[in-house]
Motif scaffolding. Structure first.
Motif, PDB file in Angstrom:
ATOM      1  N   THR A   6      54.463  39.396  39.664  1.00  0.00           N
ATOM      2  CA  THR A   6      53.535  38.970  38.851  1.00  0.00           C
ATOM      3  C   THR A   6      52.104  38.859  39.735  1.00  0.00           C
ATOM      4  O   THR A   6      51.138  39.244  39.308  1.00  0.00           O
ATOM      5  CB  THR A   6      53.882  37.686  38.280  1.00  0.00           C
ATOM      6  N   ARG A   7      52.250  38.314  41.078  1.00  0.00           N
ATOM      7  CA  ARG A   7      51.184  38.235  41.918  1.00  0.00           C
ATOM      8  C   ARG A   7      50.496  39.571  42.195  1.00  0.00           C
ATOM      9  O   ARG A   7      49.163  39.704  42.037  1.00  0.00           O
ATOM     10  CB  ARG A   7      51.433  37.719  43.092  1.00  0.00           C
ATOM     11  N   ALA A   8      51.329  40.796  42.585  1.00  0.00           N
ATOM     12  CA  ALA A   8      50.787  41.700  42.605  1.00  0.00           C
ATOM     13  C   ALA A   8      50.045  42.438  41.381  1.00  0.00           C
ATOM     14  O   ALA A   8      48.902  43.167  41.553  1.00  0.00           O
ATOM     15  CB  ALA A   8      51.749  42.812  43.103  1.00  0.00           C
ATOM     16  N   LEU A   9      50.781  42.138  40.113  1.00  0.00           N
ATOM     17  CA  LEU A   9      50.163  42.745  39.020  1.00  0.00           C
ATOM     18  C   LEU A   9      48.879  41.947  38.662  1.00  0.00           C
ATOM     19  O   LEU A   9      47.758  42.627  38.152  1.00  0.00           O
ATOM     20  CB  LEU A   9      51.091  42.608  37.779  1.00  0.00           C
ATOM     21  N   PHE A  10      48.525  40.614  39.072  1.00  0.00           N
ATOM     22  CA  PHE A  10      47.659  39.960  38.755  1.00  0.00           C
ATOM     23  C   PHE A  10      46.290  40.479  39.516  1.00  0.00           C
ATOM     24  O   PHE A  10      45.363  40.794  39.180  1.00  0.00           O
ATOM     25  CB  PHE A  10      47.633  38.483  39.077  1.00  0.00           C
ATOM     26  N   ILE A  11      46.716  40.760  40.818  1.00  0.00           N
ATOM     27  CA  ILE A  11      45.695  41.328  41.919  1.00  0.00           C
ATOM     28  C   ILE A  11      45.082  42.520  41.320  1.00  0.00           C
ATOM     29  O   ILE A  11      44.003  42.914  41.311  1.00  0.00           O
ATOM     30  CB  ILE A  11      46.264  41.293  43.025  1.00  0.00           C
ATOM     31  N   LEU A  12      46.059  43.579  40.917  1.00  0.00           N
ATOM     32  CA  LEU A  12      45.770  44.668  40.461  1.00  0.00           C
ATOM     33  C   LEU A  12      44.874  44.906  39.173  1.00  0.00           C
ATOM     34  O   LEU A  12      43.794  45.586  39.223  1.00  0.00           O
ATOM     35  CB  LEU A  12      47.093  45.671  40.308  1.00  0.00           C
ATOM     36  N   ILE A  13      45.249  43.790  38.419  1.00  0.00           N
ATOM     37  CA  ILE A  13      44.425  43.663  37.062  1.00  0.00           C
ATOM     38  C   ILE A  13      42.878  43.102  37.671  1.00  0.00           C
ATOM     39  O   ILE A  13      41.880  43.713  36.897  1.00  0.00           O
ATOM     40  CB  ILE A  13      44.854  42.668  36.262  1.00  0.00           C
ATOM     41  N   LEU A  14      42.714  42.212  38.377  1.00  0.00           N
ATOM     42  CA  LEU A  14      41.404  41.701  38.763  1.00  0.00           C
ATOM     43  C   LEU A  14      40.758  42.887  39.793  1.00  0.00           C
ATOM     44  O   LEU A  14      39.521  42.988  39.298  1.00  0.00           O
ATOM     45  CB  LEU A  14      41.604  40.589  39.757  1.00  0.00           C
ATOM     46  N   GLY A  15      41.457  43.676  40.282  1.00  0.00           N
ATOM     47  CA  GLY A  15      40.868  44.811  41.009  1.00  0.00           C
ATOM     48  C   GLY A  15      40.264  45.736  40.183  1.00  0.00           C
ATOM     49  O   GLY A  15      39.257  46.389  40.377  1.00  0.00           O
ATOM     50  N   ASN A  16      41.078  46.113  39.015  1.00  0.00           N
ATOM     51  CA  ASN A  16      40.791  47.118  38.189  1.00  0.00           C
ATOM     52  C   ASN A  16      39.480  46.641  37.427  1.00  0.00           C
ATOM     53  O   ASN A  16      38.563  47.380  37.283  1.00  0.00           O
ATOM     54  CB  ASN A  16      42.033  47.150  36.944  1.00  0.00           C
ATOM     55  N   LEU A  17      39.318  45.431  36.853  1.00  0.00           N
ATOM     56  CA  LEU A  17      38.110  44.811  36.445  1.00  0.00           C
ATOM     57  C   LEU A  17      37.130  44.765  37.234  1.00  0.00           C
ATOM     58  O   LEU A  17      36.032  45.304  36.991  1.00  0.00           O
ATOM     59  CB  LEU A  17      38.406  43.469  35.866  1.00  0.00           C
ATOM     60  N   ALA A  18      37.008  44.541  38.523  1.00  0.00           N
ATOM     61  CA  ALA A  18      35.996  44.472  39.603  1.00  0.00           C
ATOM     62  C   ALA A  18      35.393  45.806  39.789  1.00  0.00           C
ATOM     63  O   ALA A  18      34.341  46.190  39.885  1.00  0.00           O
ATOM     64  CB  ALA A  18      36.499  43.946  40.887  1.00  0.00           C
ATOM     65  N   ALA A  19      36.354  46.722  39.966  1.00  0.00           N
ATOM     66  CA  ALA A  19      36.093  48.169  40.115  1.00  0.00           C
ATOM     67  C   ALA A  19      35.398  48.847  38.842  1.00  0.00           C
ATOM     68  O   ALA A  19      34.402  49.757  39.081  1.00  0.00           O
ATOM     69  CB  ALA A  19      37.441  49.105  40.444  1.00  0.00           C
ATOM     70  N   ALA A  20      35.848  48.471  37.664  1.00  0.00           N
ATOM     71  CA  ALA A  20      35.246  48.957  36.651  1.00  0.00           C
ATOM     72  C   ALA A  20      33.638  48.456  36.597  1.00  0.00           C
ATOM     73  O   ALA A  20      33.016  49.349  36.256  1.00  0.00           O
ATOM     74  CB  ALA A  20      36.056  48.518  35.374  1.00  0.00           C
ATOM     75  N   VAL A  21      33.414  47.329  36.557  1.00  0.00           N
ATOM     76  CA  VAL A  21      32.237  46.659  36.846  1.00  0.00           C
ATOM     77  C   VAL A  21      31.315  47.509  37.960  1.00  0.00           C
ATOM     78  O   VAL A  21      30.222  47.788  37.476  1.00  0.00           O
ATOM     79  CB  VAL A  21      32.237  45.273  36.988  1.00  0.00           C
ATOM     80  N   LEU A  22      31.947  47.643  39.154  1.00  0.00           N
ATOM     81  CA  LEU A  22      31.199  48.280  40.020  1.00  0.00           C
ATOM     82  C   LEU A  22      30.888  49.757  40.069  1.00  0.00           C
ATOM     83  O   LEU A  22      30.406  50.408  40.910  1.00  0.00           O
ATOM     84  CB  LEU A  22      31.799  47.953  41.474  1.00  0.00           C
ATOM     85  N   ARG A  23      31.460  50.357  39.012  1.00  0.00           N
ATOM     86  CA  ARG A  23      31.856  51.600  38.781  1.00  0.00           C
ATOM     87  C   ARG A  23      32.240  52.371  39.866  1.00  0.00           C
ATOM     88  O   ARG A  23      31.832  53.562  40.209  1.00  0.00           O
ATOM     89  CB  ARG A  23      30.303  52.144  38.191  1.00  0.00           C
ATOM     90  N   ALA A  24      33.183  51.737  40.476  1.00  0.00           N
ATOM     91  CA  ALA A  24      34.184  52.329  41.761  1.00  0.00           C
ATOM     92  C   ALA A  24      35.283  53.155  40.910  1.00  0.00           C
ATOM     93  O   ALA A  24      36.402  52.652  41.026  1.00  0.00           O
ATOM     94  CB  ALA A  24      34.513  51.428  42.785  1.00  0.00           C
ATOM     95  N   GLN A  25      35.082  54.410  40.646  1.00  0.00           N
ATOM     96  CA  GLN A  25      36.032  55.496  39.892  1.00  0.00           C
ATOM     97  C   GLN A  25      37.338  55.401  40.574  1.00  0.00           C
ATOM     98  O   GLN A  25      38.594  55.164  40.068  1.00  0.00           O
ATOM     99  CB  GLN A  25      35.542  56.810  39.463  1.00  0.00           C
ATOM    100  N   ALA A  26      37.342  55.630  42.187  1.00  0.00           N
ATOM    101  CA  ALA A  26      38.456  55.683  42.928  1.00  0.00           C
ATOM    102  C   ALA A  26      39.467  54.552  42.939  1.00  0.00           C
ATOM    103  O   ALA A  26      40.566  54.471  42.662  1.00  0.00           O
ATOM    104  CB  ALA A  26      38.063  56.110  44.397  1.00  0.00           C
TER     105      ALA A  26
END
Length: 301
Positions: free
Chosen positions: A223-243
Motif C-alpha cells: 500500500t505504501r508503494a502504491l500510494f507513492i506511485l499514485i502521488l508521483g503520477n499526479l505530480a508528474a502529470a502536473v509537471l508534464r513529465a511524460q516519462a
C-alpha cells in the motif's frame, strides 16, 4: 530517521542484487533497470582498481560495508532503532554493555526484514497477476526480487514463510519488545515478552503468529508503494513529465495485478488504485489487530 534507514536499505538492495546477476552475460533494454544498473556499474568500476575483486565479490564487500556504516551512523546519531512487525510490536536492540554487537545484529536484521517484505510483495503481486501478462515493470520487479523470484511459484510461499518464521524467532529473542497502545498509540516497553513466557509450545505458537504478522507487513509495503506511485503520477502529470507518468502508471498497473484497468498513459482519473489501497489497508489493519489479540491470549493455563 526511518526514511534515512529506508534509503540505506534501497542502496544496499542495489548491491545485493549484484550478487545474483552476471552483468557481463545479461543485457538490459528495460528502462526500469538501465538507470539502477548504471549506478552500481559506476560504483563498481570506480572501486575495481582499488579492490582488485570481481564485481560480485566487490558488491558483497560494499554490502557488508554499508551494513557496518549504517550501524555506526545510527550509533553516532543516538537514534532509536526498531524493527516493526505488524502495527503493535516493535523490537529494539538490547541495551547491555557495548552497543556495537546488538546494533550490528539489528542492522543486518533490519535489511533482512526489508528484503522479506519486498519478496512478500513480489509473491502477492504475482498471485494476483494473470500469468500471461508480461510488462517492463514486472520484469524489473523480478530482477530486484532475486534470488527469490527465480524459485518455482509453488516453492515461494513455503520458503517465504520459513524465512519470516526465522526472522520472528531471531528478533523476538535478541531484542527488547515494545508494544503500541491501541488507544494512545504510544510505545511501552514490555517487561515479560509473550514470546518468551509460558510453556514452550505456547512460545512457539505465538512466535508463529508473529511470523504471520511479519508476512502481513508485505501488505503494508504494497500500500505504501502504491500510494507513492499514485502521488508521483499526479505530480508528474502536473509537471508534464511524460516519462515519469509512464513509469508511475506502469508501476501502479503492476501492483494492482488483475485489478488494473490497463490505462497506462491514458486520460481521465481512475479510482481503482485508491479503492484497492483502502481495501488492502483495512485488510492489513484487521490482520494486525486479530493477531495482536491472539498473541496476548492466555494459552495452556
Amino acid at each position: 530517521m526511518d526514511y534515512l534507514i529506508f534509503s540505506f536499505n534501497i542502496l544496499l538492495l542495489l548491491f545485493w542484487i549484484r550478487l545474483w546477476s552476471a552483468p557481463d552475460k545479461e543485457f538490459y533494454f528495460n528502462p526500469f533497470l538501465s538507470g539502477t544498473i548504471k549506478i552500481t556499474d559506476s560504483v563498481l568500476a570506480f572501486l575495481r582498481p582499488v579492490l582488485y575483486l570481481p564485481e560480485q565479490a566487490a558488491a558483497a564487500g560494499l554490502l557488508i560495508f554499508g551494513i557496518v556504516f549504517k550501524t555506526i551512523l545510527v550509533l553516532r546519531l543516538q537514534a532509536t532503532w526498531t524493527i516493526k512487525l505488524g502495527t503493535f510490536f516493535h523490537f529494539s536492540p538490547l541495551a547491555v554493555g557495548d552497543q556495537i554487537p546488538p546494533l550490528l545484529l539489528f542492522s543486518l536484521l533490519h535489511f533482512a526484514a526489508f528484503l522479506l517484505k519486498l519478496w512478500t510483495v513480489y509473491l502477492l503481486v504475482r498471485l494476483i497477476t494473470p500469468s500471461a501478462r508480461t510488462t517492463r515493470a514486472a520484469e524489473a520487479f523480478a530482477f530486484f526480487a532475486r534470488p527469490f523470484s527465480r524459485l518455482p511459484l509453488l516453492a515461494q510461499p513455503v520458503v517465504l514463510l520459513a524465512l519470516h518464521a526465522a526472522l520472528a524467532f531471531t528478533v523476538s529473542r535478541t531484542g527488547t519488545l515494545s508494544t503500541i497502545s491501541q488507544i494512545t498509540e504510544s510505545a511501552k516497553t514490555v517487561a515479560v515478552s509473550p514470546f518468551l513466557e509460558g510453556p514452550l509450545l505456547a512460545q512457539l505458537l505465538k512466535t508463529g503468529w508473529l511470523a504471520a504478522l511479519s508476512f502481513a507487513d508485505g501488505l503494508s509495503m504494497l500500500t505504501r508503494a502504491l500510494f507513492i506511485l499514485i502521488l508521483g503520477n499526479l505530480a508528474a502529470a502536473v509537471l508534464r513529465a511524460q516519462a515519469a507518468v509512464i513509469i508511475c502508471s506502469e508501476g501502479v498497473e503492476l501492483l494492482l495485478g488483475r485489478f488494473a484497468r490497463n490505462r497506462v498513459g491514458g486520460l481521465g482519473f481512475d479510482f481503482t488504485p485508491l479503492i484497492f489501497f483502502f481495501v488492502v489497508d483495512m485488510m492489513y489493519n484487521s490482520i494486525c489487530l486479530g493477531l495482536f489479540n491472539l498473541i496476548h491470549l492466555p494459552l495452556f493455563n
